[in-house]
Scaffold this motif. Structure first.
Motif, PDB file in Angstrom:
ATOM      1  N   HIS A   1       0.854  -1.189   0.000  1.00 43.94           N
ATOM      2  CA  HIS A   1       0.000   0.000   0.000  1.00 43.94           C
ATOM      3  C   HIS A   1       0.893   1.242   0.000  1.00 43.94           C
ATOM      4  O   HIS A   1       1.756   1.396   0.868  1.00 43.94           O
ATOM      5  CB  HIS A   1      -0.909   0.014   1.233  1.00 43.94           C
ATOM      6  N   ILE A   2       0.678   2.122  -0.951  1.00 44.23           N
ATOM      7  CA  ILE A   2       1.530   3.302  -1.119  1.00 44.23           C
ATOM      8  C   ILE A   2       0.856   4.529  -0.492  1.00 44.23           C
ATOM      9  O   ILE A   2      -0.298   4.836  -0.785  1.00 44.23           O
ATOM     10  CB  ILE A   2       1.803   3.585  -2.615  1.00 44.23           C
ATOM     11  N   VAL A   3       1.580   5.211   0.378  1.00 41.28           N
ATOM     12  CA  VAL A   3       1.108   6.451   0.995  1.00 41.28           C
ATOM     13  C   VAL A   3       2.156   7.522   0.720  1.00 41.28           C
ATOM     14  O   VAL A   3       3.315   7.374   1.117  1.00 41.28           O
ATOM     15  CB  VAL A   3       0.900   6.287   2.515  1.00 41.28           C
ATOM     16  N   ARG A   4       1.759   8.565   0.051  1.00 37.47           N
ATOM     17  CA  ARG A   4       2.702   9.634  -0.298  1.00 37.47           C
ATOM     18  C   ARG A   4       2.697  10.729   0.771  1.00 37.47           C
ATOM     19  O   ARG A   4       1.681  11.008   1.398  1.00 37.47           O
ATOM     20  CB  ARG A   4       2.369  10.247  -1.656  1.00 37.47           C
ATOM     21  N   TYR A   5       3.842  11.332   0.951  1.00 37.08           N
ATOM     22  CA  TYR A   5       3.928  12.530   1.786  1.00 37.08           C
ATOM     23  C   TYR A   5       4.607  13.613   0.971  1.00 37.08           C
ATOM     24  O   TYR A   5       5.397  13.333   0.049  1.00 37.08           O
ATOM     25  CB  TYR A   5       4.696  12.241   3.085  1.00 37.08           C
ATOM     26  N   THR A   6       4.316  14.849   1.295  1.00 35.81           N
ATOM     27  CA  THR A   6       4.880  15.983   0.566  1.00 35.81           C
ATOM     28  C   THR A   6       5.301  17.059   1.554  1.00 35.81           C
ATOM     29  O   THR A   6       4.470  17.538   2.336  1.00 35.81           O
ATOM     30  CB  THR A   6       3.856  16.574  -0.415  1.00 35.81           C
ATOM     31  N   PRO A   7       6.565  17.463   1.567  1.00 36.35           N
ATOM     32  CA  PRO A   7       6.983  18.570   2.433  1.00 36.35           C
ATOM     33  C   PRO A   7       6.230  19.848   2.076  1.00 36.35           C
ATOM     34  O   PRO A   7       5.978  20.127   0.901  1.00 36.35           O
ATOM     35  CB  PRO A   7       8.481  18.702   2.138  1.00 36.35           C
ATOM     36  N   LYS A   8       5.875  20.601   3.090  1.00 36.55           N
ATOM     37  CA  LYS A   8       5.118  21.833   2.871  1.00 36.55           C
ATOM     38  C   LYS A   8       6.012  23.028   2.595  1.00 36.55           C
ATOM     39  O   LYS A   8       5.544  24.088   2.202  1.00 36.55           O
ATOM     40  CB  LYS A   8       4.236  22.129   4.094  1.00 36.55           C
ATOM     41  N   THR A   9       7.291  22.875   2.822  1.00 38.39           N
ATOM     42  CA  THR A   9       8.225  23.983   2.623  1.00 38.39           C
ATOM     43  C   THR A   9       9.579  23.425   2.238  1.00 38.39           C
ATOM     44  O   THR A   9       9.810  22.217   2.297  1.00 38.39           O
ATOM     45  CB  THR A   9       8.338  24.830   3.907  1.00 38.39           C
ATOM     46  N   GLY A  10      10.462  24.301   1.853  1.00 38.06           N
ATOM     47  CA  GLY A  10      11.837  23.934   1.589  1.00 38.06           C
ATOM     48  C   GLY A  10      12.759  24.665   2.537  1.00 38.06           C
ATOM     49  O   GLY A  10      12.325  25.483   3.354  1.00 38.06           O
ATOM     50  N   SER A  11      14.042  24.377   2.445  1.00 40.19           N
ATOM     51  CA  SER A  11      15.012  25.069   3.281  1.00 40.19           C
ATOM     52  C   SER A  11      14.986  26.564   2.969  1.00 40.19           C
ATOM     53  O   SER A  11      14.986  26.970   1.809  1.00 40.19           O
ATOM     54  CB  SER A  11      16.409  24.493   3.045  1.00 40.19           C
ATOM     55  N   GLN A  12      14.953  27.373   3.997  1.00 42.79           N
ATOM     56  CA  GLN A  12      14.823  28.813   3.824  1.00 42.79           C
ATOM     57  C   GLN A  12      16.191  29.493   3.715  1.00 42.79           C
ATOM     58  O   GLN A  12      17.191  28.989   4.249  1.00 42.79           O
ATOM     59  CB  GLN A  12      14.054  29.417   5.001  1.00 42.79           C
ATOM     60  N   PRO A  13      16.254  30.637   3.034  1.00 43.39           N
ATOM     61  CA  PRO A  13      17.517  31.388   2.958  1.00 43.39           C
ATOM     62  C   PRO A  13      18.008  31.774   4.354  1.00 43.39           C
ATOM     63  O   PRO A  13      17.211  31.996   5.263  1.00 43.39           O
ATOM     64  CB  PRO A  13      17.143  32.633   2.136  1.00 43.39           C
ATOM     65  N   GLY A  14      19.296  31.816   4.501  1.00 40.59           N
ATOM     66  CA  GLY A  14      19.872  32.236   5.767  1.00 40.59           C
ATOM     67  C   GLY A  14      20.276  31.094   6.679  1.00 40.59           C
ATOM     68  O   GLY A  14      20.893  31.331   7.723  1.00 40.59           O
ATOM     69  N   VAL A  15      19.939  29.839   6.310  1.00 41.28           N
ATOM     70  CA  VAL A  15      20.374  28.701   7.122  1.00 41.28           C
ATOM     71  C   VAL A  15      21.894  28.560   7.012  1.00 41.28           C
ATOM     72  O   VAL A  15      22.457  28.693   5.922  1.00 41.28           O
ATOM     73  CB  VAL A  15      19.677  27.405   6.646  1.00 41.28           C
ATOM     74  N   HIS A  16      22.546  28.324   8.125  1.00 41.90           N
ATOM     75  CA  HIS A  16      24.005  28.182   8.116  1.00 41.90           C
ATOM     76  C   HIS A  16      24.403  27.075   7.145  1.00 41.90           C
ATOM     77  O   HIS A  16      23.785  26.005   7.111  1.00 41.90           O
ATOM     78  CB  HIS A  16      24.498  27.839   9.521  1.00 41.90           C
ATOM     79  N   PRO A  17      25.447  27.282   6.321  1.00 40.67           N
ATOM     80  CA  PRO A  17      25.836  26.268   5.323  1.00 40.67           C
ATOM     81  C   PRO A  17      26.100  24.892   5.915  1.00 40.67           C
ATOM     82  O   PRO A  17      25.791  23.881   5.285  1.00 40.67           O
ATOM     83  CB  PRO A  17      27.112  26.858   4.699  1.00 40.67           C
TER      84      PRO A  17
ATOM     85  N   LEU B   1      24.610  23.614   8.372  1.00 41.67           N
ATOM     86  CA  LEU B   1      23.354  23.073   8.881  1.00 41.67           C
ATOM     87  C   LEU B   1      22.345  22.805   7.781  1.00 41.67           C
ATOM     88  O   LEU B   1      21.339  22.140   8.009  1.00 41.67           O
ATOM     89  CB  LEU B   1      22.758  24.046   9.908  1.00 41.67           C
ATOM     90  N   ARG B   2      22.628  23.267   6.573  1.00 37.27           N
ATOM     91  CA  ARG B   2      21.619  23.199   5.510  1.00 37.27           C
ATOM     92  C   ARG B   2      21.211  21.760   5.200  1.00 37.27           C
ATOM     93  O   ARG B   2      20.035  21.468   4.966  1.00 37.27           O
ATOM     94  CB  ARG B   2      22.162  23.888   4.251  1.00 37.27           C
ATOM     95  N   ASP B   3      22.175  20.854   5.195  1.00 40.89           N
ATOM     96  CA  ASP B   3      21.854  19.456   4.897  1.00 40.89           C
ATOM     97  C   ASP B   3      20.884  18.885   5.924  1.00 40.89           C
ATOM     98  O   ASP B   3      19.884  18.244   5.567  1.00 40.89           O
ATOM     99  CB  ASP B   3      23.151  18.634   4.877  1.00 40.89           C
ATOM    100  N   PHE B   4      21.145  19.138   7.208  1.00 43.80           N
ATOM    101  CA  PHE B   4      20.263  18.604   8.250  1.00 43.80           C
ATOM    102  C   PHE B   4      18.924  19.328   8.255  1.00 43.80           C
ATOM    103  O   PHE B   4      17.879  18.723   8.553  1.00 43.80           O
ATOM    104  CB  PHE B   4      20.930  18.701   9.620  1.00 43.80           C
ATOM    105  N   ASP B   5      18.918  20.609   7.927  1.00 39.67           N
ATOM    106  CA  ASP B   5      17.667  21.364   7.846  1.00 39.67           C
ATOM    107  C   ASP B   5      16.716  20.720   6.841  1.00 39.67           C
ATOM    108  O   ASP B   5      15.516  20.545   7.114  1.00 39.67           O
ATOM    109  CB  ASP B   5      17.969  22.810   7.447  1.00 39.67           C
ATOM    110  N   THR B   6      17.244  20.338   5.682  1.00 45.06           N
ATOM    111  CA  THR B   6      16.424  19.677   4.664  1.00 45.06           C
ATOM    112  C   THR B   6      15.890  18.347   5.179  1.00 45.06           C
ATOM    113  O   THR B   6      14.733  17.985   4.929  1.00 45.06           O
ATOM    114  CB  THR B   6      17.252  19.450   3.391  1.00 45.06           C
ATOM    115  N   LYS B   7      16.711  17.617   5.921  1.00 40.76           N
ATOM    116  CA  LYS B   7      16.278  16.327   6.451  1.00 40.76           C
ATOM    117  C   LYS B   7      15.189  16.502   7.508  1.00 40.76           C
ATOM    118  O   LYS B   7      14.243  15.696   7.590  1.00 40.76           O
ATOM    119  CB  LYS B   7      17.474  15.574   7.011  1.00 40.76           C
TER     120      LYS B   7
END
Length: 448
Positions: free
Chosen positions: A46-62, A64-70
């Motif tokens: 059974h397939i259940v999709r999820y969709t992030p409501k936002t993306g990484s925002q400008p100003g995130v420390h470089p 930290l950006r990878d973990f912010d996306t996660k």
């Protein structure tokens, strides 16, 4: 048993395991994914999709950006999990690829579930891909250790949550630190060695050109053509190969994007950069015998391996590609880079030939030696296939071990939390006036 798979590009590495579990009537198998799949069910899952409501925002420390996306993906998966729980789904086992952060918060939803992680790679300051190739130095040498530490934050958060883990190769498992390393079972995803097998009658049509086993074919495969997989070294060996092998055809499979390393800074593709370099240094090179195939259907990919007289595979110390093991299963004579992941499968002059990753001349020489020695090619190819069948065969080796790993995971004592629901039925599709979905097909998944 109720089982939840979590993979942003499902089925990914669970292509065989998830349907095998779903085929057992006592199991209910659900997958959480970002991938757009035409049907709500795929091979019993059974397939259940999820969709992030936002993306990484400008100003995130470089750093930290990878973990912010996660964390963003982890929250989106968490919200979808809450909805599943409200519908009555209570997994006994969660099997997740944690690489994109999706499983970060699932124990908050189902604390009683046993969590098994697919451990693909732990980033190393020494002995891994970082700093391996001096041609591509880090842009911030002083801060590299800090960046890597933050990049492993996702792994560090996941490790205390996991009840067990699985890794496809011993070397990949060895990159993880103790005491977590001792909890990893090494079981490969599996190669269908019945499908990927030698075939002397194979033929491949490339436009007006038809190739058979009578042709001298050299093959090279990347998922995407990039330095992490040695594309630049291969391209520097190519002119000498063409000069010494006037009848050879070179088949190159792979896309123009980037799978693992950084993209070029000039807006070009790695593919074109090294084509241009070869053109500039060898203007008389016979490009008519070089065939860039792009990313091709799997049946064509298998036929290409079956045609190959010598298959070349190079990689940084990183995740081992399925394509190398598929080439072994096809009985290819292989020339590979002498890097840590390869030494697990390629034993020099037994199952293949190892050369220095950074030496294009040695790569060309080893390839030409094999092309001139049919008996040695046959010996290496036969041994490679035996090794693949004994260690990586899907049906006889890997899938049974994976299934046993899941059963052992399920047998672990449950944590505190709600009792497992006796059963779960997926909710009916929402009413819609849209056309009926197309028949379910296996999602495309790049294997090289």
């Amino acid at each position: 048993m109720q089982i939840l798979f979590v993979h942003q590009n499902f089925p990914g590495q669970f292509k065989h395991l998830a349907p095998a579990l779903a085929a057992k009537p006592e199991h209910t198998v659900v997958a959480l994914t970002m991938r757009q799949i035409d049907s709500r069910q795929w091979q019993g899952v059974h397939i259940v999709r999820y969709t992030p409501k936002t993306g990484s925002q400008p100003g995130v420390h470089p750093w930290l950006r990878d973990f912010d996306t996660k964390v963003i993906r982890g929250e989106a998966c968490f919200r979808a999990a809450l909805q599943l729980r409200e519908q009555g789904f209570q997994p006994d086992v969660i099997i997740a690829h944690p690489g994109w952060g999706e499983s970060l918060f699932l124990k908050q939803v189902w604390p009683q579930a046993r969590l098994g992680l697919y451990c693909e790679f732990y980033y190393l300051l020494q002995g891994g891909d970082i700093g391996f190739d001096p041609e591509f130095p880090t842009r911030d040498a002083d801060g590299e250790a800090c960046r890597v530490e933050m990049r492993n934050l996702n792994n560090a958060v996941h490790m205390p949550l996991a009840d067990a883990a699985i890794s496809p190769t011993h070397w990949q498992a060895s990159t993880f630190p103790e005491p977590f390393r001792s909890r990893i079972s090494v079981i490969h995803d599996g190669i269908d060695t019945e499908l990927v097998a030698p075939d002397d009658s194979v033929a491949l049509q490339l436009g007006e050109l038809k190739l058979s086993r009578q042709d001298e074919v050299i093959t090279f495969v990347n998922r995407n053509l990039e330095p992490c997989r040695g594309y630049h070294v291969f391209m520097r060996a190519l002119p000498e190969l063409l000069r010494r092998r006037p009848h050879a055809r070179v088949l190159i499979t792979g896309g123009d994007g980037v799978s693992y390393g950084a993209a070029p800074t000039n807006g070009q593709t790695w593919k074109q950069i090294y084509i241009d370099e070869a053109h500039a240094q060898h203007p008389d090179m016979d490009w008519s015998r070089v065939h860039f195939l792009g990313q091709i259907p799997y049946a064509q990919f298998v036929a290409m391996l079956q045609l190959s007289r010598v298959h070349l595979y190079l990689t940084y110390p990183f995740v081992l590609s399925w394509s190398l093991l598929e080439a072994m299963s096809a009985g290819c004579a292989i020339v590979a880079s002498d890097t840590a992941p390869l030494r697990e499968a390629i034993r020099h002059d037994e199952t293949g030939v190892l050369v220095d990753f950074f030496d294009p001349a040695a790569l060309a020489e080893a390839t030409c030696q094999l092309l001139d020695d049919p008996a040695r090619r046959a010996r290496l190819g036969a041994a490679a296939r035996v090794f693949a069948r004994e260690n990586y065969d899907l049906k006889q080796v890997c899938l049974p071990r994976q299934m046993a790993w899941v059963e052992a995971l399920a047998a672990k004592p449950a944590g505190e939390g709600a009792a497992t629901a006796p059963g779960w039925t997926p909710p009916p599709p929402a009413q819609t006036t849209a056309p009926a979905p197309r028949p379910a097909v296996a999602p495309a998944f790049k294997r090289y």
